[in-house]
Enzyme design. Structure first.
Site, PDB file in Angstrom:
ATOM      1  CD  GLU A  56      -9.313  -8.860  -3.039  1.00 34.56           C
ATOM      2  OE1 GLU A  56     -10.178  -8.565  -2.194  1.00 34.56           O
ATOM      3  OE2 GLU A  56      -8.176  -9.266  -2.732  1.00 34.56           O
ATOM      4  CE1 TYR A  58      -9.431  -2.381   0.816  1.00 35.69           C
ATOM      5  CE2 TYR A  58      -8.597  -0.721  -0.692  1.00 35.69           C
ATOM      6  CZ  TYR A  58      -8.373  -1.760   0.206  1.00 35.69           C
ATOM      7  OH  TYR A  58      -7.081  -2.166   0.476  1.00 35.69           O
ATOM      8  CG  ASN A 111      -3.452  -1.952   6.984  1.00 32.65           C
ATOM      9  OD1 ASN A 111      -3.360  -1.615   5.816  1.00 32.65           O
ATOM     10  ND2 ASN A 111      -4.450  -2.658   7.450  1.00 32.65           N
ATOM     11  CE  LYS A 159      -3.952  -2.177   2.372  1.00 26.95           C
ATOM     12  NZ  LYS A 159      -4.851  -2.021   3.558  1.00 26.95           N
ATOM     13  CG  HIS A 186      -5.424  -6.218  -0.012  1.00 23.35           C
ATOM     14  ND1 HIS A 186      -6.617  -6.057   0.646  1.00 23.35           N
ATOM     15  CD2 HIS A 186      -5.613  -7.203  -0.923  1.00 23.35           C
ATOM     16  CE1 HIS A 186      -7.505  -6.912   0.127  1.00 23.35           C
ATOM     17  NE2 HIS A 186      -6.922  -7.610  -0.826  1.00 23.35           N
TER      18      HIS A 186
HETATM   19  P1  IDP Z   1      -7.926  -6.302   6.293  1.00 21.64           P
HETATM   20  O1  IDP Z   1      -7.150  -5.462   5.291  1.00 21.64           O
HETATM   21  O2  IDP Z   1      -7.031  -6.773   7.425  1.00 21.64           O
HETATM   22  O3  IDP Z   1      -8.695  -7.414   5.655  1.00 21.64           O
HETATM   23  P2  IDP Z   1     -10.466  -4.887   6.593  1.00 21.64           P
HETATM   24  O4  IDP Z   1     -11.277  -4.883   7.844  1.00 21.64           O
HETATM   25  O5  IDP Z   1     -10.947  -5.703   5.432  1.00 21.64           O
HETATM   26  O6  IDP Z   1      -8.966  -5.316   6.994  1.00 21.64           O
HETATM   27  O7  IDP Z   1     -10.310  -3.370   6.131  1.00 21.64           O
HETATM   28  C1  IDP Z   1      -9.774  -3.056   4.868  1.00 21.64           C
HETATM   29  C2  IDP Z   1      -8.787  -1.921   5.040  1.00 21.64           C
HETATM   30  O8  IDP Z   1      -9.487  -0.765   5.488  1.00 21.64           O
HETATM   31  C3  IDP Z   1      -7.713  -2.156   6.107  1.00 21.64           C
HETATM   32  O9  IDP Z   1      -6.626  -2.933   5.640  1.00 21.64           O
HETATM   33  C4  IDP Z   1      -7.306  -0.731   6.434  1.00 21.64           C
HETATM   34  O10 IDP Z   1      -6.430  -0.169   5.454  1.00 21.64           O
HETATM   35  C5  IDP Z   1      -8.647  -0.004   6.367  1.00 21.64           C
HETATM   36  N1  IDP Z   1      -9.286   0.061   7.690  1.00 21.64           N
HETATM   37  C6  IDP Z   1      -9.871  -0.955   8.373  1.00 21.64           C
HETATM   38  N2  IDP Z   1     -10.349  -0.538   9.550  1.00 21.64           N
HETATM   39  C7  IDP Z   1     -10.062   0.782   9.631  1.00 21.64           C
HETATM   40  C8  IDP Z   1     -10.307   1.788  10.623  1.00 21.64           C
HETATM   41  O11 IDP Z   1     -10.887   1.543  11.688  1.00 21.64           O
HETATM   42  N3  IDP Z   1      -9.849   3.042  10.318  1.00 21.64           N
HETATM   43  C9  IDP Z   1      -9.220   3.354   9.150  1.00 21.64           C
HETATM   44  N4  IDP Z   1      -8.974   2.440   8.192  1.00 21.64           N
HETATM   45  C10 IDP Z   1      -9.383   1.171   8.434  1.00 21.64           C
END
Ligand code: IDP
Ligand code: MG
Length: 139
Positions: free
Chosen positions: A128, A51, A114, A11, A117
């Site tokens: 995807e 997304y 983070n 990312k 992905h």
């Molecule tokens: P994942 O990537 O671990 O599967 P998901 O819950 O599917 O997590 O969320 C997708 C992406 O959305 C996350 O990787 C992160 O970049 C973002 N995200 C998830 N939760 C939050 C939040 O509480 N605040 C801001 N961004 C979030």
């Protein structure tokens, strides 16, 4: 359906922070083979579509603007049990909760930014991967 493949993105935060090489090293050292890879940047429309499942979540706007804020690396990876093993390698969504030795523990800034992905199911890995790569680009 191919069940031994997953889809990943390095990312914008990790690209910006210079972690592409280290992340690819962790991925290939863990036994994943690269079947397609590109350095690219998502348009707003692409990020919104990718997304779309999170469209109703409060962080959706922030997520789309973050994912379009700079270049990413998209890739299709192959390994036995790819989806589950890759989710284990990347660690929890929030790096504060990610285990030692995971990519997010090492390189993620926070729960939103983070670093990587990883697809959450074989079905989504297929969708995807095809979203980012044409058949000719997948080996
Ligand atoms: P994942 O990537 O671990 O599967 P998901 O819950 O599917 O997590 O969320 C997708 C992406 O959305 C996350 O990787 C992160 O970049 C973002 N995200 C998830 N939760 C939050 C939040 O509480 N605040 C801001 N961004 C979030
Ligand atoms: Mg997810």
């Amino acid at each position: 359906m191919t069940t031994n493949r997953t889809f990943t993105m390095i990312k914008p935060d990790a690209v910006e922070n210079g972690h592409i090489g280290n992340i690819i090293d962790m991925v290939t050292s863990a036994g994943f083979e690269i079947k397609a890879m590109k350095y690219t940047r998502l348009s707003k429309e692409q990020a919104q579509e990718f997304y779309a499942v999170h469209a109703e979540r409060p962080f959706y706007g922030e997520l789309v603007s973050y994912m379009t804020s700079g270049p990413i690396v998209a890739a299709i990876l192959e390994k036995e049990n790819a989806v589950a093993d890759f989710r284990a390698l990347i660690g929890a969504t929030d790096p504060a909760e990610a285990a030692e030795g995971t990519i997010r523990k090492a390189y993620a800034e926070n729960k939103g930014r983070n670093a990587v992905h990883g697809s959450d199911s074989d079905e989504n890995a297929e969708i995807e991967g095809k979203f980012h790569f044409s058949a000719e680009e997948i080996h």
